[in-house]
Design a protein around this motif. Structure first.
Motif, PDB file in Angstrom:
ATOM      1  N   PHE A 169       0.831  -1.209   0.000  1.00  0.00           N
ATOM      2  CA  PHE A 169       0.000   0.000   0.000  1.00  0.00           C
ATOM      3  C   PHE A 169       0.863   1.256   0.000  1.00  0.00           C
ATOM      4  O   PHE A 169       0.582   2.221  -0.724  1.00  0.00           O
ATOM      5  N   THR A 170       1.915   1.258   0.797  1.00  0.00           N
ATOM      6  CA  THR A 170       2.799   2.431   0.870  1.00  0.00           C
ATOM      7  C   THR A 170       3.497   2.674  -0.466  1.00  0.00           C
ATOM      8  O   THR A 170       3.747   3.826  -0.849  1.00  0.00           O
ATOM      9  N   ALA A 171       3.809   1.604  -1.199  1.00  0.00           N
ATOM     10  CA  ALA A 171       4.496   1.744  -2.493  1.00  0.00           C
ATOM     11  C   ALA A 171       3.645   2.481  -3.515  1.00  0.00           C
ATOM     12  O   ALA A 171       4.180   3.027  -4.494  1.00  0.00           O
ATOM     13  N   LYS A 172       2.323   2.535  -3.304  1.00  0.00           N
ATOM     14  CA  LYS A 172       1.447   3.246  -4.243  1.00  0.00           C
ATOM     15  C   LYS A 172       1.724   4.750  -4.254  1.00  0.00           C
ATOM     16  O   LYS A 172       1.404   5.428  -5.240  1.00  0.00           O
ATOM     17  N   PHE A 173       2.296   5.282  -3.160  1.00  0.00           N
ATOM     18  CA  PHE A 173       2.599   6.706  -3.108  1.00  0.00           C
ATOM     19  C   PHE A 173       3.717   7.089  -4.089  1.00  0.00           C
ATOM     20  O   PHE A 173       3.875   8.262  -4.408  1.00  0.00           O
ATOM     21  N   LYS A 174       4.467   6.103  -4.550  1.00  0.00           N
ATOM     22  CA  LYS A 174       5.566   6.379  -5.482  1.00  0.00           C
ATOM     23  C   LYS A 174       5.050   6.971  -6.796  1.00  0.00           C
ATOM     24  O   LYS A 174       5.700   7.833  -7.405  1.00  0.00           O
ATOM     25  N   GLU A 175       3.868   6.522  -7.223  1.00  0.00           N
ATOM     26  CA  GLU A 175       3.295   7.013  -8.480  1.00  0.00           C
ATOM     27  C   GLU A 175       2.323   8.173  -8.259  1.00  0.00           C
ATOM     28  O   GLU A 175       1.668   8.623  -9.210  1.00  0.00           O
ATOM     29  N   SER A 176       2.237   8.657  -7.031  1.00  0.00           N
ATOM     30  CA  SER A 176       1.312   9.748  -6.731  1.00  0.00           C
ATOM     31  C   SER A 176       1.996  11.101  -6.949  1.00  0.00           C
ATOM     32  O   SER A 176       3.142  11.178  -7.385  1.00  0.00           O
ATOM     33  N   LYS A 177       1.290  12.170  -6.591  1.00  0.00           N
ATOM     34  CA  LYS A 177       1.821  13.521  -6.763  1.00  0.00           C
ATOM     35  C   LYS A 177       2.956  13.828  -5.783  1.00  0.00           C
ATOM     36  O   LYS A 177       3.678  14.802  -5.959  1.00  0.00           O
ATOM     37  N   ILE A 178       3.081  13.012  -4.735  1.00  0.00           N
ATOM     38  CA  ILE A 178       4.176  13.215  -3.772  1.00  0.00           C
ATOM     39  C   ILE A 178       5.246  12.139  -3.957  1.00  0.00           C
ATOM     40  O   ILE A 178       5.935  11.771  -3.012  1.00  0.00           O
ATOM     41  N   GLY A 179       5.370  11.649  -5.201  1.00  0.00           N
ATOM     42  CA  GLY A 179       6.360  10.625  -5.501  1.00  0.00           C
ATOM     43  C   GLY A 179       7.776  10.991  -5.114  1.00  0.00           C
ATOM     44  O   GLY A 179       8.474  10.188  -4.479  1.00  0.00           O
TER      45      GLY A 179
END
Length: 350
Positions: A169-179
């Motif tokens: 779940f935390t790895a999903k932030f890598k492709e977000s706007k706060i990558g």
């Protein structure tokens, strides 16, 4: 200047400052945060190694091993609180009484004749009474401390049982706007676990080994109140270098009370032997990747960390300093030699 502000080093510095400010704002929860991290890290290491050992004989799920270890830990804590807390409280009180009633008899020998006036001026009993008052005031928060421990245990259990899902779940932030922020936080987390976690683990193991060996030696010498002394030695053992020196004071006083100056010599020999075991066996095995700090740096770090972080600073001051050294790229001579050897071998292969 534009290149400097855009550099990765400056960005990481700003993020590190932001993390420090966030922790300062959450300082009322710092006990819970530190306890949760330490318990999670230590229990994860224990569960991983236990699972690897059990699987040699019986196929076992790591989650089952983790739950079993937590149940044993909670049962042990409850048993200690229920059965041994009154005994420990009584022994600590008797230990304070024994130390506060200590006095040198000038008729014993020449050394005692010279030291007796000094100890009379120190008024040891007065300082111990102040220490007891402080301890009694802290005992009123024992319920809050126990609550923090059990909350930390529950949080750490959930983290370990769902660590795979948490990671995914935390790895999903890598492709977000706060990558970009995620990448930097991941970098700091990896270094923090590698340096801070390893040093904390080593401190706990070293403190436990020193505590067991010390209690065995003290029991052979006929020391009283071994449970209280064992707790004291374990807690002081978590403080690098300074803990050993501090523990010498009550141990020497008790040694003189039950056996005279010869027992003080025995205590010094025991401490020297334990320090040799720690320096030449435990440290190389457990902390081979750390930077060896000179004693001067160790004391400076402990003094400053205790001033700013209180009692926690005595325990986590050195691990935090190791974390900062790791970020700054400060390595020991052994690490540099190993890197140089690796580079030389690679060149030879090429």
């Amino acid at each position: 200047m534009s290149n400097f502000f855009r550099s990765n080093g400056f960005k990481r510095f700003i993020i590190l400052v932001g993390i420090a400010i966030a922790l300062y704002l959450m300082r009322s929860m710092i006990n819970l945060i530190l306890l949760t991290f330490i318990i999670t890290y230590l229990m994860n290491q224990l569960a991983t190694k236990t699972t690897a050992g059990v699987r040699k004989y019986v196929p076992m799920n790591e989650k089952a091993v983790t739950v079993t270890l937590y149940l044993l830990l909670v049962a042990g804590i409850v048993a200690v609180i229920y059965k041994y807390l009154p005994v420990v409280t009584q022994q600590i009180t008797q230990l304070f009484d024994l130390i506060s009633s200590f006095n040198l008899d000038p008729d014993d020998n020449e050394i005692a004749r010279y030291l007796a006036p000094t100890f009379e001026k120190i008024e040891l009993g007065k300082y111990l009474e102040q220490g007891v008052d402080i301890t009694l005031k802290n005992i009123t928060n024992i319920g809050k401390i126990i609550l923090h421990i059990f909350i930390s245990l529950i949080l750490s259990l959930f983290i370990l049982l769902e660590k795979k899902r948490i990671t995914e779940f935390t790895a999903k932030f890598k492709e977000s706007k706060i990558g970009p922020l995620y990448d930097e936080l991941k970098y700091f987390s990896r270094i923090f676990i590698r340096s801070f976690g390893k040093v904390i683990e080593a401190q706990f193991i070293i403190a436990a080994v020193n505590c067991v060996l010390s209690v065995i030696a003290l029991s052979i010498m006929g020391f009283p109140h071994l449970i209280a002394l064992g707790i004291m030695l374990f807690i002081l053992g978590l403080v690098p270098v300074a803990g050993v020196i501090i523990s010498l004071i009550p141990l020497s006083i008790i040694a003189y009370s039950i056996g005279g100056l010869m027992y003080i010599v025995y205590i010094l020999v025991i401490v020297m032997v334990l320090h040799a075991i720690e320096a030449y066996f435990l440290n190389p095995k457990l902390m081979s990747a750390k930077t060896d700090l000179p004693i001067f740096y160790t004391f400076i770090v402990i003094l400053f960390s205790e001033h700013f972080l209180g009692v926690w600073g005595l325990i986590i001051g050195i691990p935090l300093f190791m974390f900062l050294l790791d970020i700054l790229g400060v390595t020991s001579s052994e690490d540099e030699l190993q890197k140089a050897t690796t580079v030389h071998e690679n060149k030879q292969i090429e």
